[in-house]
Design a protein around this motif. Structure first.
Motif, PDB file in Angstrom:
ATOM      1  N   ARG A   6      -2.435 -17.906 -15.879  1.00 45.02           N
ATOM      2  CA  ARG A   6      -2.604 -17.389 -14.513  1.00 45.02           C
ATOM      3  C   ARG A   6      -2.703 -18.539 -13.508  1.00 45.02           C
ATOM      4  NH1 ARG A   6      -6.741 -14.297 -16.643  1.00 45.02           N
ATOM      5  NH2 ARG A   6      -8.208 -15.161 -15.122  1.00 45.02           N
ATOM      6  N   SER A  10       0.077 -19.002 -10.640  1.00 42.62           N
ATOM      7  CA  SER A  10      -0.384 -19.010  -9.245  1.00 42.62           C
ATOM      8  C   SER A  10       0.054 -20.295  -8.548  1.00 42.62           C
ATOM      9  CB  SER A  10      -1.898 -18.866  -9.184  1.00 42.62           C
ATOM     10  OG  SER A  10      -2.286 -17.614  -9.682  1.00 42.62           O
ATOM     11  N   THR A  11      -0.058 -21.395  -9.238  1.00 43.77           N
ATOM     12  CA  THR A  11       0.356 -22.681  -8.671  1.00 43.77           C
ATOM     13  C   THR A  11       1.851 -22.710  -8.430  1.00 43.77           C
ATOM     14  OG1 THR A  11      -1.496 -23.749  -9.794  1.00 43.77           O
ATOM     15  CG2 THR A  11       0.267 -25.191  -8.998  1.00 43.77           C
ATOM     16  N   GLU A  13       3.842 -20.233  -7.680  1.00 42.00           N
ATOM     17  CA  GLU A  13       4.124 -19.446  -6.471  1.00 42.00           C
ATOM     18  C   GLU A  13       3.665 -20.184  -5.211  1.00 42.00           C
ATOM     19  OE1 GLU A  13       5.763 -16.504  -5.809  1.00 42.00           O
ATOM     20  OE2 GLU A  13       6.499 -16.818  -7.843  1.00 42.00           O
ATOM     21  N   LEU A  14       2.494 -20.757  -5.273  1.00 43.71           N
ATOM     22  CA  LEU A  14       1.975 -21.454  -4.093  1.00 43.71           C
ATOM     23  C   LEU A  14       2.801 -22.697  -3.754  1.00 43.71           C
ATOM     24  CD1 LEU A  14      -1.807 -20.960  -4.819  1.00 43.71           C
ATOM     25  CD2 LEU A  14      -0.579 -20.111  -2.798  1.00 43.71           C
ATOM     26  N   GLU A  17       5.819 -21.443  -2.001  1.00 45.66           N
ATOM     27  CA  GLU A  17       5.512 -20.914  -0.671  1.00 45.66           C
ATOM     28  C   GLU A  17       5.038 -21.985   0.305  1.00 45.66           C
ATOM     29  OE1 GLU A  17       2.438 -17.978  -1.196  1.00 45.66           O
ATOM     30  OE2 GLU A  17       3.683 -16.806  -2.592  1.00 45.66           O
ATOM     31  N   THR A  23      -1.205 -26.304  -0.996  1.00 45.33           N
ATOM     32  CA  THR A  23      -1.719 -25.604  -2.174  1.00 45.33           C
ATOM     33  C   THR A  23      -3.053 -26.218  -2.576  1.00 45.33           C
ATOM     34  OG1 THR A  23       0.521 -25.110  -2.906  1.00 45.33           O
ATOM     35  CG2 THR A  23      -1.202 -24.988  -4.566  1.00 45.33           C
ATOM     36  N   THR A  27      -7.374 -22.087  -3.271  1.00 40.06           N
ATOM     37  CA  THR A  27      -6.365 -21.028  -3.140  1.00 40.06           C
ATOM     38  C   THR A  27      -5.764 -20.687  -4.498  1.00 40.06           C
ATOM     39  OG1 THR A  27      -5.865 -21.845  -0.919  1.00 40.06           O
ATOM     40  CG2 THR A  27      -4.277 -20.339  -1.897  1.00 40.06           C
ATOM     41  N   GLN A  30      -8.343 -18.608  -6.333  1.00 47.33           N
ATOM     42  CA  GLN A  30      -8.433 -17.255  -5.783  1.00 47.33           C
ATOM     43  C   GLN A  30      -7.251 -16.406  -6.244  1.00 47.33           C
ATOM     44  OE1 GLN A  30      -8.716 -18.163  -1.599  1.00 47.33           O
ATOM     45  NE2 GLN A  30     -10.961 -18.051  -1.619  1.00 47.33           N
ATOM     46  N   ARG A  31      -6.056 -16.958  -6.144  1.00 49.11           N
ATOM     47  CA  ARG A  31      -4.865 -16.194  -6.531  1.00 49.11           C
ATOM     48  C   ARG A  31      -4.868 -15.898  -8.021  1.00 49.11           C
ATOM     49  NH1 ARG A  31       1.113 -16.938  -4.139  1.00 49.11           N
ATOM     50  NH2 ARG A  31      -0.107 -16.555  -2.266  1.00 49.11           N
TER      51      ARG A  31
END
Length: 189
Positions: A6, A10-11, A13-14, A17, A23, A27, A30-31
């Protein structure tokens, strides 16, 4: 999916983005729905986690490219299928986009998987083009390495143009243009 996975996802995706600086560990946590202790249990810090995320993205990208370039068909057909595959064009390339991030490019551990992946892609396309020449599917004069570099440059540039115009059609135009140039060397056209 475990906490480690996870955190990596999450990393990934961040990074896609927001880039590396945007990043933050908080954050990411949290994600991922993970606490600080969990993050530092699995990784020494943000850099190691980002490297794992980039390497996972690179591995998925390579697997997808390989799947498309090994299907039956001529070299032109396989390259065309790869270039025309469905993409999230307006988000940019999750690997190529990292070349615009000075913190990624300035950190050897983060730069390495980006450079390795883009080099692999050029080499893989070079092999497909060389196979096409050897099988008589493509006509000389066609330099496999230079053509592969032009294909990768067109893809990456297509992402940039499409994002700047906020229009995926611009990417499609770039792909159509490079394929038209390649088709001039394809037999049977």
């Amino acid at each position: 999916m475990g906490t480690r996975d996870r955190l990596i996802d999450s990393t990934r995706e961040l990074l896609w983005e927001r880039g590396y600086v945007g990043t933050s560990p908080k954050t990411i946590q949290q994600r991922a729905g993970a606490g600080q202790g969990s993050m530092y249990h699995h990784f020494t810090g943000k850099e190691e986690l980002a490297e794992a995320a980039i390497r996972r993205t690179a591995a998925e990208m390579r697997a997808g490219v390989e799947a498309q370039l090994t299907v039956p068909g001529t070299a032109f057909d396989r390259i065309s299928a790869y270039l025309r595959r469905e993409r999230e064009v307006l988000r940019g390339c999750p690997i190529g986009g990292l070349t615009q991030d000075p913190d990624v490019m300035g950190t050897p551990a983060l730069r390495a998987p980006v450079e390795e992946t883009l080099t692999w892609l050029r080499e893989r396309l070079t092999r497909v083009i060389r196979e096409g020449l050897d099988r008589g599917e493509l006509r000389p004069p066609l330099d496999p390495a230079a053509t592969a570099a032009a294909l990768v440059a067109t893809l990456q540039g297509g992402y940039v143009l499409a994002r700047a115009a906020d229009a995926a059609e611009v990417f499609d135009q770039a792909v159509a243009g490079i394929l038209a140039l390649l088709a001039a060397h394809a037999t049977g056209w």
